[in-house]
Design an enzyme around this catalytic site. Structure first.
Site, PDB file in Angstrom:
ATOM      1  N   HIS A  40       0.834  -1.195   0.000  1.00 19.02           N
ATOM      2  CA  HIS A  40       0.000   0.000   0.000  1.00 19.02           C
ATOM      3  C   HIS A  40       0.874   1.253   0.000  1.00 19.02           C
ATOM      4  O   HIS A  40       1.040   1.934   1.017  1.00 19.02           O
ATOM      5  CB  HIS A  40      -0.938  -0.006   1.213  1.00 19.02           C
ATOM      6  N   HIS A  73       0.625  -8.717   1.214  1.00 18.39           N
ATOM      7  CA  HIS A  73      -0.454  -9.022   2.160  1.00 18.39           C
ATOM      8  C   HIS A  73      -0.945 -10.463   2.035  1.00 18.39           C
ATOM      9  O   HIS A  73      -1.698 -10.945   2.879  1.00 18.39           O
ATOM     10  CB  HIS A  73      -1.648  -8.086   1.918  1.00 18.39           C
ATOM     11  N   GLU A 132      -5.169  -8.675   3.842  1.00 19.13           N
ATOM     12  CA  GLU A 132      -4.486  -9.637   4.712  1.00 19.13           C
ATOM     13  C   GLU A 132      -5.496 -10.442   5.523  1.00 19.13           C
ATOM     14  O   GLU A 132      -5.388 -11.665   5.639  1.00 19.13           O
ATOM     15  CB  GLU A 132      -3.520  -8.913   5.651  1.00 19.13           C
ATOM     16  N   THR A 174      -1.108  -8.560  11.210  1.00 23.26           N
ATOM     17  CA  THR A 174       0.289  -8.210  11.524  1.00 23.26           C
ATOM     18  C   THR A 174       0.460  -6.738  11.867  1.00 23.26           C
ATOM     19  O   THR A 174       1.389  -6.378  12.589  1.00 23.26           O
ATOM     20  CB  THR A 174       1.208  -8.553  10.341  1.00 23.26           C
ATOM     21  N   SER A 230      -2.594   2.649   3.843  1.00 25.59           N
ATOM     22  CA  SER A 230      -1.762   1.706   4.572  1.00 25.59           C
ATOM     23  C   SER A 230      -2.291   1.499   5.983  1.00 25.59           C
ATOM     24  O   SER A 230      -2.454   2.456   6.753  1.00 25.59           O
ATOM     25  CB  SER A 230      -0.319   2.230   4.632  1.00 25.59           C
ATOM     26  N   SER A 275       5.508   0.665   4.772  1.00 29.34           N
ATOM     27  CA  SER A 275       5.538   0.609   3.307  1.00 29.34           C
ATOM     28  C   SER A 275       6.002   1.925   2.700  1.00 29.34           C
ATOM     29  O   SER A 275       5.806   2.174   1.516  1.00 29.34           O
ATOM     30  CB  SER A 275       4.143   0.256   2.771  1.00 29.34           C
TER      31      SER A 275
END
Length: 713
Positions: A40, A73, A132, A174, A230, A275
């Site tokens: 992202h 992801h 994810e 995560t 994100s 990211s």
């Protein structure tokens, strides 16, 4: 107070791995299709697209022959099955920590659970709409519940009391908030007696949140850098927002809207999502420092190791295939998974590679146009092919090298059977140039290079045999402007990001220009004096004047200072891009304002008048306007003189229009000048009277009497 960056800001291991793997394929010439956005971050995705990658929503859309890259992801079990059924070539860039959750859920509640295991509910702490979480869901065999917070978890368990007695499996996305997960664990332990809880928050995510919390507690405001989509970035923003005013920026451009807001804080902390690439972080920090006039914390200027640049990975790593799940009777158990820190270290170690090239010195023993023969102190004879001599295709070793010269080389290949060693000077030079690149990044030095190519995402600059990528946003050209004109130009740049293992560097022409501009500005204010003459370049024209670049900073020439005559539009005098010799009229160091003059003292029409047309001299003047008491005639550009109605002729005149007309050129005598008030008096009559005696010789005394009489009449 300095601007401070959290130590762990930037790329996490999983993101860096995914991006490196994709770059490895692209740099190797492999056609790449991304299954959804790899991470992202729009900037990173745009770069990958510029390098030739494509993005599809479903495996069936992958072009034949392409390698399908699975996003960091991860994807669902069904999608993986579809990929396998289509027989596609796959590069699985799923973050290892995400894969670990897949295996945990599959092993304890999914198809990989031991035979006879009843369906086990799975609770996922995370955003239900995040890819994810969607992927994790698919590996469960029983019911799945996704909760966004500890409060939602508690509400779920109160609404479904039957869950409390079941052997619930609980995992976390995560990037879930660490503090919220701790609260969730307490609720699970108090309400679900049979719950099996797995701490699956990425250690990088957790450490970032802890650092962000600590930094937010020390600073008056926080700036979080990252893509708005994100998940981990939004979590960081929430963590910081609990302790101080916090702002989210995707890049340096967003800072200009926050300038007034940030300037009121005495100390500002920064962090960045996992990211967010390092160059974006550096660009934001640099711009923030300029806008707030605050320095960067010295520790901040050295970017953390996590914020690794976007570079290629070895092809063998990038081409990794999908691993098959273990048999049902070998389902992973909780104790099968090593601690996360050990897991990270093992993965990092598996991706490291070392170069074994050996450096030697060779004494030239023979040379021709095709090769150089050298003695490297071994029994084998050393040879340097012409193609391995220099990065410059026009270099001629026969002309540049002579017998007895000592040159630095790298061994390419040893052939003991033939007793020869193949060597490369080009590779050594490139290695030395790379060392210079690394040193330049550490020292902040400005390098010089030539733009050798223009690509969609920016330009490539060659310096000492090393190619440095400069993103379009860092070239210093306006957004959206065509970069083709830069090809072939020699530019100065700073190295802002280096990936040592991959030998890749990112530069910024804009950063070098800004640094040189600041240096020029400091030098200017130290040495500038009123009256100093400078040759500058016209930067822009406005209705009230002209802005001139005088070497690192701009000064303004007011429209009234462009010419001694009247100027309606600055373009009448100067053009954008042209040179202008100006002089400093005034300086304001506090406000950093510079007032310039352009019109020259020697061109002052009043000084020309003083020198060329003193009182008593005759001039030719052009009638430009009338008043009730006379006419104004232009003696010089910028100087108009008054011819009083009584001085227009040698007889009575009621109105100046009776004798004169606009545009008429007349001869008159300068009868008075007031330089202080800038007034000039002219007289046609006085000049006529002065010239009258010259005509007396042509008349008799009688004629003179008759002329005088008729004149009086």
């Amino acid at each position: 107070m300095p601007i401070t960056l959290a130590k762990s800001a930037g790329f996490c291991f999983g993101v860096r791995r995914a991006v490196d793997m994709t770059h490895g394929l692209l740099r190797g010439g492999t056609p790449v299709t991304l299954l959804g956005e790899l991470i992202h971050n729009r900037q990173v995705i745009d770069e990958l697209l510029a390098l030739g990658a494509k993005v599809v929503d479903a495996p069936a859309q992958c072009s034949p022959g392409d390698v399908l890259v699975i996003r960091a992801h991860g994807v669902s079990k069904e999608v993986m099955a579809e990929i396998e059924s289509l027989g596609l070539s796959v590069c699985d860039a799923t973050c290892p920590f995400v894969k670990r959750i897949h295996e945990l859920v599959a092993g304890h509640s999914g198809e990989n659970a031991p035979t006879g295991t009843p369906q086990v509910p799975v609770i996922i702490a995370g955003d239900p709409g995040h890819p994810e979480v969607a992927g994790i869901r698919s590996y469960a065999r029983g019911p799945v519940f996704a909760v966004r917070s500890a409060d939602e978890l508690e509400a779920l368990l109160l609404e479904r009391p039957n869950l409390r007695d079941l052997p619930v499996i609980a995992v976390a996305q995560t990037t879930f908030r660490a503090e919220e997960w701790k609260k969730s664990i307490k609720i699970l332990k108090s309400l679900c007696t049979n719950a099996k809880i797995f701490d699956t928050i990425c250690c990088a995510t957790q450490s970032r949140q802890e650092e962000a919390r600590a930094l937010a507690g020390e600073c008056e405001a926080m700036v979080v850098i990252g893509d708005r989509r994100s998940s981990n970035t939004s979590k960081l923003l929430a963590v910081c927002g609990e302790l101080c005013p916090s702002f989210l920026v995707e890049g340096s451009g967003d800072l200009y809207q926050l300038k007034s807001g940030l300037s009121r804080f005495r100390s500002i902390g920064c962090t960045a999502g996992a990211s967010t690439p390092a160059r974006t972080i550096k660009e934001v920090l640099s711009t923030m420092s300029e806008l707030t006039q605050e320095p960067l914390n010295p520790e901040t200027e050295a970017m953390p190791e996590q914020a690794a640049p976007i570079e290629e990975a070895p092809m063998e790593e990038a081409a990794a295939v999908i691993e098959e799940a273990p048999p049902a009777d070998e389902a992973p158990q909780e104790e099968d998974f090593p601690p996360l820190d050990d897991f990270t270290a093992a993965l990092e170690k598996s991706l490291n590679s070392m170069s074994t090239d050996q450096k030697v010195k060779g004494v030239v023993t023979a040379v021709n146009q095709s090769e150089i023969q050298v003695d490297i102190g071994r029994k084998q004879t050393g040879y340097v092919a012409a193609s391995e001599y220099s990065n410059d295709p026009n270099a001629d070793p026969a002309k540049e090298v002579k017998i007895g010269d000592v040159i630095d080389l790298i061994i390419l290949k040893t052939n003991d059977a033939e007793g020869t060693v193949q060597l490369s000077k080009k590779k050594f030079d490139a290695g030395q140039a790379w060392t210079n690149i690394i040193q330049a990044e550490e020292d902040g030095a400005v390098l010089e290079g030539k733009v050798i190519d223009v690509i969609k995402g920016g330009v490539l600059v060659m310096t000492g045999g090393v190619r440095v990528f400069v993103p379009a946003s860092l070239t210093g050209t306006p957004r959206g402007e065509n970069l083709d004109g830069m090809k072939g130009q020699t530019v100065r740049f700073r190295v802002i990001e280096v990936n040592k293992p991959r030998r890749r560097a990112v530069g910024s022409i804009r950063a070098a220009a800004q640094e040189e501009r600041r240096a020029a500005e400091r030098s200017f204010w130290e040495n500038a004096e009123v009256g100093q003459v400078i040759t500058g370049k016209v930067k822009s024209l406005v209705s009230y004047g002209v802005f001139v670049d005088i070497g690192g900073l701009d000064g303004m020439v007011h429209i009234s200072e462009l010419s001694w005559g009247r100027v309606k539009d600055p373009s009448e005098v100067l053009k954008v891009g042209g040179e202008a010799e100006v002089y400093i009229k005034s300086l304001d160091p506090e406000k950093k304002k510079i007032s310039l003059g352009y019109r020259k003292l020697e061109d002052n029409p009043w000084e020309v008048l003083r020198a060329q047309h003193p009182v008593g001299s005759a001039v030719e003047a052009t009638v430009v306007s009338f008043t009730s008491f006379g006419a104004f005639a232009r003696v010089l550009p910028g100087v108009d003189g008054l011819i009083h109605v009584s001085q227009i002729a040698d007889r009575r005149v009621d109105k100046p229009q009776e004798e004169l007309s606009i545009g008429q050129v007349v001869r008159a005598k300068v009868v008075g000048i007031d330089f202080e008030k800038r007034r000039v008096s002219l007289s046609i009559r006085a000049l006529l009277e002065d010239e009258a005696p010259e005509a007396e010789d042509d008349y008799s005394d009688e004629d003179e009497v008759v002329f005088s009489s008729s004149s009086e009449d």
